[in-house]
Design a protein around this motif. Sequence first.
Motif, PDB file in Angstrom:
ATOM      1  N   GLY A   1       0.828  -1.190   0.000  1.00  0.00           N
ATOM      2  CA  GLY A   1       0.000   0.000   0.000  1.00  0.00           C
ATOM      3  C   GLY A   1       0.861   1.237   0.000  1.00  0.00           C
ATOM      4  N   THR A   2       0.336   2.277   0.641  1.00  0.00           N
ATOM      5  CA  THR A   2       1.063   3.541   0.718  1.00  0.00           C
ATOM      6  C   THR A   2       1.192   3.962   2.176  1.00  0.00           C
ATOM      7  N   TYR A   3       2.195   4.786   2.426  1.00  0.00           N
ATOM      8  CA  TYR A   3       2.384   5.360   3.751  1.00  0.00           C
ATOM      9  C   TYR A   3       3.140   6.669   3.596  1.00  0.00           C
ATOM     10  N   VAL A   4       3.122   7.467   4.658  1.00  0.00           N
ATOM     11  CA  VAL A   4       3.798   8.760   4.650  1.00  0.00           C
ATOM     12  C   VAL A   4       4.938   8.712   5.651  1.00  0.00           C
ATOM     13  N   LYS A   5       6.101   9.143   5.205  1.00  0.00           N
ATOM     14  CA  LYS A   5       7.266   9.213   6.085  1.00  0.00           C
ATOM     15  C   LYS A   5       7.945  10.548   5.826  1.00  0.00           C
ATOM     16  N   ASP A   6       8.088  11.341   6.889  1.00  0.00           N
ATOM     17  CA  ASP A   6       8.701  12.666   6.792  1.00  0.00           C
ATOM     18  C   ASP A   6       8.034  13.519   5.710  1.00  0.00           C
ATOM     19  N   GLY A   7       6.716  13.411   5.629  1.00  0.00           N
ATOM     20  CA  GLY A   7       5.950  14.216   4.687  1.00  0.00           C
ATOM     21  C   GLY A   7       5.988  13.751   3.238  1.00  0.00           C
ATOM     22  N   VAL A   8       6.594  12.597   2.995  1.00  0.00           N
ATOM     23  CA  VAL A   8       6.699  12.067   1.632  1.00  0.00           C
ATOM     24  C   VAL A   8       5.861  10.793   1.533  1.00  0.00           C
ATOM     25  N   ASN A   9       5.093  10.654   0.452  1.00  0.00           N
ATOM     26  CA  ASN A   9       4.300   9.450   0.221  1.00  0.00           C
ATOM     27  C   ASN A   9       5.163   8.361  -0.415  1.00  0.00           C
ATOM     28  N   TYR A  10       5.051   7.163   0.112  1.00  0.00           N
ATOM     29  CA  TYR A  10       5.772   6.007  -0.402  1.00  0.00           C
ATOM     30  C   TYR A  10       4.770   4.896  -0.705  1.00  0.00           C
ATOM     31  N   THR A  11       5.097   4.063  -1.673  1.00  0.00           N
ATOM     32  CA  THR A  11       4.331   2.849  -1.938  1.00  0.00           C
ATOM     33  C   THR A  11       5.257   1.660  -1.741  1.00  0.00           C
ATOM     34  N   PHE A  12       4.673   0.525  -1.402  1.00  0.00           N
ATOM     35  CA  PHE A  12       5.461  -0.696  -1.254  1.00  0.00           C
ATOM     36  C   PHE A  12       4.600  -1.902  -1.594  1.00  0.00           C
ATOM     37  N   ASN A  13       5.259  -2.996  -1.948  1.00  0.00           N
ATOM     38  CA  ASN A  13       4.568  -4.200  -2.409  1.00  0.00           C
ATOM     39  C   ASN A  13       3.965  -5.047  -1.303  1.00  0.00           C
ATOM     40  N   GLY A  14       4.547  -5.073  -0.144  1.00  0.00           N
ATOM     41  CA  GLY A  14       4.013  -5.874   0.951  1.00  0.00           C
ATOM     42  C   GLY A  14       4.753  -7.188   1.143  1.00  0.00           C
ATOM     43  N   LEU A  15       4.572  -7.760   2.321  1.00  0.00           N
ATOM     44  CA  LEU A  15       5.291  -8.973   2.700  1.00  0.00           C
ATOM     45  C   LEU A  15       4.934 -10.179   1.841  1.00  0.00           C
ATOM     46  N   LYS A  16       3.726 -10.232   1.300  1.00  0.00           N
ATOM     47  CA  LYS A  16       3.381 -11.386   0.460  1.00  0.00           C
ATOM     48  C   LYS A  16       4.299 -11.464  -0.756  1.00  0.00           C
ATOM     49  N   HIS A  17       4.702 -10.329  -1.296  1.00  0.00           N
ATOM     50  CA  HIS A  17       5.658 -10.323  -2.392  1.00  0.00           C
ATOM     51  C   HIS A  17       7.025 -10.803  -1.895  1.00  0.00           C
ATOM     52  N   PHE A  18       7.424 -10.340  -0.725  1.00  0.00           N
ATOM     53  CA  PHE A  18       8.678 -10.774  -0.106  1.00  0.00           C
ATOM     54  C   PHE A  18       8.682 -12.290   0.055  1.00  0.00           C
ATOM     55  N   PHE A  19       7.608 -12.824   0.651  1.00  0.00           N
ATOM     56  CA  PHE A  19       7.510 -14.261   0.876  1.00  0.00           C
ATOM     57  C   PHE A  19       7.547 -15.031  -0.443  1.00  0.00           C
ATOM     58  N   SER A  20       6.830 -14.535  -1.440  1.00  0.00           N
ATOM     59  CA  SER A  20       6.728 -15.231  -2.723  1.00  0.00           C
ATOM     60  C   SER A  20       8.071 -15.309  -3.446  1.00  0.00           C
ATOM     61  N   TYR A  21       8.848 -14.250  -3.366  1.00  0.00           N
ATOM     62  CA  TYR A  21      10.164 -14.283  -4.015  1.00  0.00           C
ATOM     63  C   TYR A  21      11.155 -15.144  -3.236  1.00  0.00           C
TER      64      TYR A  21
END
Length: 158
Positions: A60-80
């Motif tokens: 999903g997305t999250y905000v860190k230090d006022g900047v929006n970030y997206t990430f794939n999530g742990l299911k992608h980590f596990f799958s790879y």
Amino acid sequence: MSQLWTIAEQQQIKPIENSRLFPQLQLEVEMNDVQKYLGRDFYQELKRNTSAYATLLNGGTYVKDGVNYTFNGLKHFFSYLLFARYVRQSYINDTQSGMVQHTGEGFSGLSSAELKNQEERYHNIAGAIWDECKDYLCTLNLPYFPDREKTTYKWDIL
């Protein structure tokens, strides 16, 4: 305890040809890899309360230090991670006379060095996904997930 990712999710993210290997490889990934990076306590928390960590698992997305970030999530980590194990294991068959390498007509198997390169490639992709997930996790300040800023993603491939 619930399952962290399913065969259907594996097939959607990084498909494996021999899906009957999924349960065993999934167990190996969870026991040998996932716990190492999440930590035992947070791994157990995630297994107990998967619905509370939907964004972490699915991305999903999250905000860190006022900047929006997206990430794939742990299911992608596990799958790879699972696919990296699959690459190494998929050409070996367990028979009554021991472990054998499958050779078929019309194709040739990859060399040990080529398999190792493929395995490392998928571990590197998993590492990039882990770094995204870890960044998101660090913004949550969860008691079960200790500060892992110094944790590096390194695989010892034999």
